[in-house]
Design a protein around this motif. Structure first.
Motif, short mmCIF file in Angstrom:
data_model
loop_
_atom_site.label_atom_id
_atom_site.label_comp_id
_atom_site.label_asym_id
_atom_site.label_seq_id
_atom_site.Cartn_x
_atom_site.Cartn_y
_atom_site.Cartn_z
N ALA A 1 -61.45 -1.04 49.44
CA ALA A 1 -61.03 0.20 48.78
C ALA A 1 -60.96 1.35 49.77
O ALA A 1 -60.03 2.18 49.71
CB ALA A 1 -61.98 0.54 47.64
N LYS A 2 -61.91 1.43 50.67
CA LYS A 2 -61.91 2.49 51.68
C LYS A 2 -60.70 2.39 52.59
O LYS A 2 -60.05 3.40 52.91
CB LYS A 2 -63.20 2.42 52.50
CG LYS A 2 -63.32 3.52 53.54
CD LYS A 2 -64.63 3.41 54.32
CE LYS A 2 -64.71 4.52 55.37
NZ LYS A 2 -65.98 4.41 56.17
N GLY B 1 -53.84 7.54 51.38
CA GLY B 1 -54.15 8.93 51.05
C GLY B 1 -54.49 9.12 49.58
O GLY B 1 -54.59 10.26 49.11
N MET B 2 -54.66 8.03 48.85
CA MET B 2 -55.00 8.09 47.43
C MET B 2 -56.34 7.38 47.21
O MET B 2 -56.50 6.22 47.60
CB MET B 2 -53.91 7.43 46.58
CG MET B 2 -54.16 7.52 45.08
SD MET B 2 -52.84 6.74 44.11
CE MET B 2 -51.49 7.88 44.47
#
Length: 475
Positions: free
Chosen positions: A106-107, A114-115
């Motif tokens: 996820a990171k 950018g979301m």
């Protein structure tokens, strides 16, 4: 904030993606578990320890497909479920590793796109049922207790939080008492660490009857778990989107918060596989979006990253559901929900025959363990108009044991447990024994100021964590 702006996307099936890869048994066993007795190829969760790169690859595929929230590969990662493979001792480590894998993925995608993307720690119902007997011959028997579930869930929750999840999802709830144990674990652990985490709770409707496996309607289920104060309630698994529609619509009229929905890719075919393709499923979900029923959508069994991509494309054309203020009437539940409207029915009828203290006939039946006669007494009260059934076993040395036994007995009869129970005792231990055996929202009668205000507050907090209403005596 995002949930108010657009429909958010959950991921799809982890198991389907693992099956697609046709992994070898040695990939499940790895080096650490190569001498493990039994076959681990059905234990998808263990891949978090033996093949983490594969799990991360699946997470990334869903994130790249458009998922805002991915779930950890921990649906069966409680010590209770892992015991089937002799792996109960690795539960904490497995959950922590699963969370770390998902948060890493996820990171990466968050930074690249950018979301912000989020990780939900997946908490399954386990392979045991706390409110249903596995023995037809012995309806009072259970193969798991509430306390055992709480211990197992707490270990899982610790691992998920230590691994870095953003939220927790209690999903595929087929037995609401199991879910209440998970909720209890969450609330208790949040207090211990001094930090709350967002919760999402999703029930599973098993067929067109609109009930869970343990018999509750959508209304009964929602009333039973409302005390969790989850940010979202929903339905997942069990059905395809088309079959799920009437039940999701009902939930949307009840829920004050956000509503989630992640169906299967249709119903399974004769081979147990799912045939509903990405476009077909996305079109089925379009109806939910047009009606303003959902805030979060995703997929369960049989769904793929392609399904999530199709859902994302369709969802961009619709606004999310606006959370309703909800129904503020006092509610209880057995299998069904009971709403108290003072203007319509000033009083609720409580069946009061099941008292060992005041009813000699009932006491004699309990002492002789005349189970069928006890069931008949409860059924007759309900047929006569009782909206709740009071249960009291005070007056003997085995009150807690009897309370557990007869709550289990009545929970095994759909007619008896269709209405809420009033768990009645002057002993808090006996009250707790009953609360740990009831999947619905019942009334605990009673606690008091007899032992001081602090003791009363502590008891009241515990009762609310069990999801019950409580009678407080000012004496």
């Amino acid at each position: 904030r995002t949930l108010n702006e657009r429909i958010m996307l959950l991921d799809g099936a982890m198991g389907t993606q693992i099956q697609r890869r046709r992994l070898k048994p040695k990939q499940f066993h790895g080096e650490e578990f190569k001498t493990c007795k039994g076959d681990l190829w059905t234990c998808n969760d263990i891949l978090c320890l033996t093949a983490p790169a594969i799990v991360e690859e699946i997470h990334l595929s869903y994130l790249e497909a458009g998922a805002d929230i991915i779930e950890t590969n921990t649906f069966n990662a409680t010590s209770v479920a892992l015991a089937d493979y002799g792996l109960q001792d690795v539960a904490y480590r497995l959950n922590k590793a699963a969370a770390e894998i998902a948060t890493k993925a996820a990171k990466k995608v968050s930074e690249d796109s950018g979301m912000q993307r989020f990780v939900a720690g997946a908490i399954g119902s386990t392979n045991r049922t706390c409110s249903v007997s596995p023995s037809v011959e012995n309806p009072t028997f259970r193969n798991i207790t509430f306390d055992e579930l709480v211990e197992s869930y707490t270990e899982q929750i610790k691992g998920l939080i230590d691994g870095g999840v953003d939220m927790l999802v209690i999903e595929t709830v087929f037995d609401t008492l199991n879910a209440k144990a998970a909720i209890y674990s969450c609330l208790d652990y949040f207090e211990e660490i001094g930090q709350d985490y967002p919760l999402m709770i999703c029930g599973t409707i098993v067929d067109a009857s609109g009930r869970t496996l343990s018999g509750q309607t959508i209304g009964g289920f929602y009333t039973s778990v409302r005390h969790a104060n989850a940010f979202a309630y929903g339905i997942n698994c069990g059905l395809g989107a088309a079959q799920m529609r009437p039940f999701l619509k009902q939930l949307a009229t009840l829920g004050e918060g956000y509503i989630s929905c992640y169906p299967n890719a249709g119903l399974p075919n004769a081979m147990g596989e799912y045939d509903e393709g990405p476009e077909e499923m996305a079109e089925a979900l379009r109806d939910f979006m047009e009606r303003g029923l959902v805030n979060l959508i995703g997929g369960c069994c049989g769904t793929t990253p392609e399904h999530i991509t199709a859902m994302k494309r369709v969802s961009q054309n619709y606004k999310p559901r606006c959370p309703s203020p909800g129904d503020k009437h006092f509610k209880l539940s057995g299998l069904e929900s009971l709403k108290y409207k003072k203007a319509v029915h000033p009083f609720l009828n409580i069946g009061d025959r099941c008292r060992t203290v005041t009813d000699r006939t009932f006491r004699s039946l309990v002492e002789q363990q005349c189970l069928e006669d006890v069931v008949a007494i409860v059924k007759n009260q309900i047929k006569a108009g009782a909206q709740l059934i009071a249960l009291n076993f005070d007056g003997g040395m085995e009150a807690s044991t009897q309370m557990s036994m007869y709550c289990n007995l009545l929970a095994s009869d759909p007619e008896c447990c269709s209405v809420p129970f009033v768990i009645d005792s002057t002993s808090f231990d006996v009250l707790e024994a009953g609360l740990k055996c009831t999947q619905g929202k019942c009334i605990a009668n009673s606690i008091s100021l007899q032992n001081g205000e602090e003791c009363m507050k502590e008891d009241a907090l515990k009762i609310t964590r069990y999801g019950a209403a409580v009678v407080v005596l000012a004496r």
